[in-house]
Scaffold this motif. Structure first.
Motif, PDB file in Angstrom:
ATOM      1  N   GLU A  91       0.816  -1.210   0.000  1.00  0.00           N
ATOM      2  CA  GLU A  91       0.000   0.000   0.000  1.00  0.00           C
ATOM      3  C   GLU A  91       0.854   1.267   0.000  1.00  0.00           C
ATOM      4  OE1 GLU A  91      -3.934  -1.945   2.122  1.00  0.00           O
ATOM      5  OE2 GLU A  91      -2.893  -0.318   3.138  1.00  0.00           O
ATOM      6  N   SER A  92       2.154   1.107  -0.204  1.00  0.00           N
ATOM      7  CA  SER A  92       3.063   2.250  -0.288  1.00  0.00           C
ATOM      8  C   SER A  92       3.901   2.124  -1.552  1.00  0.00           C
ATOM      9  CB  SER A  92       3.998   2.295   0.930  1.00  0.00           C
ATOM     10  OG  SER A  92       3.278   2.459   2.126  1.00  0.00           O
ATOM     11  N   ASP A  93       4.523   3.222  -1.933  1.00  0.00           N
ATOM     12  CA  ASP A  93       5.502   3.161  -3.015  1.00  0.00           C
ATOM     13  C   ASP A  93       6.737   2.426  -2.500  1.00  0.00           C
ATOM     14  OD1 ASP A  93       6.670   4.394  -5.673  1.00  0.00           O
ATOM     15  OD2 ASP A  93       8.164   4.706  -4.090  1.00  0.00           O
ATOM     16  N   PRO A  94       7.237   1.413  -3.204  1.00  0.00           N
ATOM     17  CA  PRO A  94       8.331   0.605  -2.656  1.00  0.00           C
ATOM     18  C   PRO A  94       9.638   1.363  -2.497  1.00  0.00           C
ATOM     19  CG  PRO A  94       7.886  -0.012  -4.932  1.00  0.00           C
ATOM     20  CD  PRO A  94       6.779   0.907  -4.512  1.00  0.00           C
ATOM     21  N   ILE A  95       9.916   2.318  -3.383  1.00  0.00           N
ATOM     22  CA  ILE A  95      11.161   3.084  -3.274  1.00  0.00           C
ATOM     23  C   ILE A  95      11.100   3.990  -2.049  1.00  0.00           C
ATOM     24  CG2 ILE A  95      12.675   4.737  -4.411  1.00  0.00           C
ATOM     25  CD1 ILE A  95      11.617   3.682  -7.100  1.00  0.00           C
ATOM     26  N   THR A  96       9.980   4.667  -1.882  1.00  0.00           N
ATOM     27  CA  THR A  96       9.811   5.539  -0.720  1.00  0.00           C
ATOM     28  C   THR A  96       9.800   4.734   0.571  1.00  0.00           C
ATOM     29  OG1 THR A  96       8.516   7.077  -2.064  1.00  0.00           O
ATOM     30  CG2 THR A  96       8.321   7.281   0.319  1.00  0.00           C
ATOM     31  N   LEU A  97       9.104   3.587   0.576  1.00  0.00           N
ATOM     32  CA  LEU A  97       9.044   2.764   1.774  1.00  0.00           C
ATOM     33  C   LEU A  97      10.419   2.220   2.139  1.00  0.00           C
ATOM     34  CD1 LEU A  97       7.332   1.480   3.987  1.00  0.00           C
ATOM     35  CD2 LEU A  97       6.885  -0.440   2.429  1.00  0.00           C
ATOM     36  N   ALA A  98      11.200   1.823   1.145  1.00  0.00           N
ATOM     37  CA  ALA A  98      12.556   1.346   1.417  1.00  0.00           C
ATOM     38  C   ALA A  98      13.375   2.426   2.110  1.00  0.00           C
ATOM     39  CB  ALA A  98      13.233   0.919   0.115  1.00  0.00           C
ATOM     40  N   ALA A 145      12.609  -5.707  -4.322  1.00  0.00           N
ATOM     41  CA  ALA A 145      13.057  -4.380  -4.734  1.00  0.00           C
ATOM     42  C   ALA A 145      13.642  -3.603  -3.558  1.00  0.00           C
ATOM     43  CB  ALA A 145      11.894  -3.609  -5.355  1.00  0.00           C
ATOM     44  N   MET A 146      12.986  -3.675  -2.402  1.00  0.00           N
ATOM     45  CA  MET A 146      13.498  -2.965  -1.236  1.00  0.00           C
ATOM     46  C   MET A 146      14.833  -3.537  -0.780  1.00  0.00           C
ATOM     47  SD  MET A 146      10.194  -1.821   1.064  1.00  0.00           S
ATOM     48  CE  MET A 146       9.645  -3.471   1.486  1.00  0.00           C
ATOM     49  N   ARG A 147      14.979  -4.852  -0.837  1.00  0.00           N
ATOM     50  CA  ARG A 147      16.264  -5.450  -0.467  1.00  0.00           C
ATOM     51  C   ARG A 147      17.370  -4.993  -1.401  1.00  0.00           C
ATOM     52  NH1 ARG A 147      13.124 -10.964   0.381  1.00  0.00           N
ATOM     53  NH2 ARG A 147      12.832 -10.966   2.645  1.00  0.00           N
ATOM     54  N   ALA A 148      17.044  -4.835  -2.674  1.00  0.00           N
ATOM     55  CA  ALA A 148      18.046  -4.323  -3.613  1.00  0.00           C
ATOM     56  C   ALA A 148      18.483  -2.917  -3.203  1.00  0.00           C
ATOM     57  CB  ALA A 148      17.486  -4.321  -5.028  1.00  0.00           C
ATOM     58  N   LEU A 149      17.527  -2.066  -2.875  1.00  0.00           N
ATOM     59  CA  LEU A 149      17.852  -0.695  -2.461  1.00  0.00           C
ATOM     60  C   LEU A 149      18.623  -0.668  -1.148  1.00  0.00           C
ATOM     61  CD1 LEU A 149      14.412   0.848  -3.393  1.00  0.00           C
ATOM     62  CD2 LEU A 149      16.591   1.521  -4.415  1.00  0.00           C
ATOM     63  N   TRP A 150      18.367  -1.628  -0.279  1.00  0.00           N
ATOM     64  CA  TRP A 150      19.042  -1.670   1.019  1.00  0.00           C
ATOM     65  C   TRP A 150      20.471  -2.183   0.927  1.00  0.00           C
ATOM     66  CZ3 TRP A 150      14.343  -4.526   3.590  1.00  0.00           C
ATOM     67  CH2 TRP A 150      13.333  -3.592   3.862  1.00  0.00           C
ATOM     68  N   THR A 151      20.767  -2.993  -0.091  1.00  0.00           N
ATOM     69  CA  THR A 151      22.047  -3.712  -0.091  1.00  0.00           C
ATOM     70  C   THR A 151      22.976  -3.358  -1.236  1.00  0.00           C
ATOM     71  OG1 THR A 151      21.079  -5.581  -1.314  1.00  0.00           O
ATOM     72  CG2 THR A 151      21.001  -5.679   1.100  1.00  0.00           C
ATOM     73  N   GLN A 152      22.471  -2.773  -2.306  1.00  0.00           N
ATOM     74  CA  GLN A 152      23.296  -2.526  -3.486  1.00  0.00           C
ATOM     75  C   GLN A 152      23.669  -1.052  -3.598  1.00  0.00           C
ATOM     76  OE1 GLN A 152      21.124  -4.011  -6.900  1.00  0.00           O
ATOM     77  NE2 GLN A 152      20.701  -5.980  -5.902  1.00  0.00           N
ATOM     78  N   ASP A 153      24.914  -0.795  -3.969  1.00  0.00           N
ATOM     79  CA  ASP A 153      25.338   0.594  -4.168  1.00  0.00           C
ATOM     80  C   ASP A 153      24.600   1.225  -5.341  1.00  0.00           C
ATOM     81  OD1 ASP A 153      27.026   0.412  -2.041  1.00  0.00           O
ATOM     82  OD2 ASP A 153      28.868   0.268  -3.226  1.00  0.00           O
ATOM     83  N   GLU A 154      24.427   0.471  -6.408  1.00  0.00           N
ATOM     84  CA  GLU A 154      23.626   0.918  -7.555  1.00  0.00           C
ATOM     85  C   GLU A 154      22.525  -0.113  -7.740  1.00  0.00           C
ATOM     86  OE1 GLU A 154      25.858   1.818 -11.058  1.00  0.00           O
ATOM     87  OE2 GLU A 154      27.112   3.324 -10.050  1.00  0.00           O
ATOM     88  N   ALA A 155      21.374   0.184  -7.162  1.00  0.00           N
ATOM     89  CA  ALA A 155      20.281  -0.788  -7.129  1.00  0.00           C
ATOM     90  C   ALA A 155      19.376  -0.645  -8.338  1.00  0.00           C
ATOM     91  CB  ALA A 155      19.469  -0.594  -5.856  1.00  0.00           C
ATOM     92  N   SER A 156      18.868  -1.778  -8.810  1.00  0.00           N
ATOM     93  CA  SER A 156      17.863  -1.775  -9.875  1.00  0.00           C
ATOM     94  C   SER A 156      16.959  -2.979  -9.686  1.00  0.00           C
ATOM     95  CB  SER A 156      18.527  -1.824 -11.260  1.00  0.00           C
ATOM     96  OG  SER A 156      19.290  -3.015 -11.401  1.00  0.00           O
ATOM     97  N   TYR A 157      15.774  -2.892 -10.304  1.00  0.00           N
ATOM     98  CA  TYR A 157      14.840  -4.004 -10.204  1.00  0.00           C
ATOM     99  C   TYR A 157      13.890  -3.956 -11.392  1.00  0.00           C
ATOM    100  CZ  TYR A 157      11.646  -7.463  -8.309  1.00  0.00           C
ATOM    101  OH  TYR A 157      10.891  -8.600  -8.138  1.00  0.00           O
TER     102      TYR A 157
END
Length: 285
Positions: A91-98, A145-157
């Protein structure tokens, strides 16, 4: 086995900060809050406990934002884990929630546990553009997607419901891995989903025979090739020593007790009484 509490937060009664501070002082290990962005007046989704569109508690209409609530709790505590039981990430935007979750984990020195649900209220999900029949897929993609943003320097999904190109996103969480616990009914399908995409299971109020179900989850966990053991949180159990010993023997790692909807003074006294029944360390109280 750890012991936590859950506060059904609302715009009345004890505040999340006061409840978390009192729970930490009483020796509890975790403080949980729920999430509902809104409840559509006209809806068809049956509540799991009532079996129809009626709600068992009007706090569903008044629930505080979980991340704001936990941020206030983080500011007045130092040890207790900050958790959701459960949040609804889709129910949230995943990038913002991350970003929100990473910021909370960073500022709390790594105390976040993400309890998630698929969402029983499909009418609520529909207002967020989430197809009821695809809610498990959407949640899986959000978590990935959130795990990618949390763990990768340059995240993508790239997925069906979430897609973004190479991006920078800091802060990273203080924890190397934020635990994800799924609150859902104990079905084979759910346990397979957990073994593939999460770190553990949170029981529902309707679950019985938790010991047998915990053992089945552990079997599926190993069948799916997962190392170690899943986290298993039992919600709404009684503080009976024999019952608690049975749960621990079955692999339950945490019990979660619901706080009553009373005044701050009554809630604090209730926490002290429960801590005594659980024999929590006196030095923490």
């Amino acid at each position: 086995m750890r012991h936590g509490i859950v506060l059904f937060t609302s715009d009345r009664g004890i505040s999340p900060a006061a409840a978390a501070r009192a729970a930490e002082a009483a020796g509890f290990d975790a403080f949980h809050v729920p999430e509902h962005t809104h409840i559509p007046v006209k809806r068809e989704a049956p509540h799991p406990r009532t079996g129809d569109s009626s709600l068992p508690d009007d706090r569903y209409l008044r629930t505080l934002d979980p991340w704001v609530a936990l941020a206030t709790a983080a500011s007045v505590t130092t040890r207790i884990r900050l958790a959701t039981a459960v949040a609804l990430p889709v129910e949230s935007d995943p990038i913002t929630l991350a970003k929100t979750i990473a910021s909370l984990d960073h500022l709390s020195a790594g105390r976040v546990t993400l309890g998630v649900g698929f969402g029983w209220n499909v009418d609520e999900l529909a207002d967020h553009g989430v197809p009821g029949g695809k809610r498990r897929t959407v949640l899986r993609e959000y978590l990935e997607a959130m795990r990618a943003l949390w763990t990768q320097d340059e995240a993508s999904y790239a997925g069906e419901f979430v897609s973004f190109g190479a991006s920078w996103a800091w802060p990273k969480p203080a924890q190397a891995h934020i635990p994800v616990i799924v609150g859902a009914g104990a079905t084979e399908k759910t346990f397979r989903w957990i073994a593939k995409s999460a770190d553990g299971w949170l029981t529902t109020p309707g679950d019985t025979d938790i010991e047998d179900k915990a053992r089945r989850l552990r079997e599926i966990w190993h069948e799916e090739g997962r190392a170690g053991e899943p986290e298993i949180s039992a919600l709404g159990v009684r503080p009976d020593p024999e019952k608690l010993a049975g749960l621990e023997a079955a692999g339950v790692t945490e019990t979660i007790f619901g706080l009553p909807d009373r005044s701050p003074e009554e809630v604090e006294a209730w926490l002290q009484r429960l801590a005594g029944k659980l024999n929590l360390p006196a030095a923490s109280r």
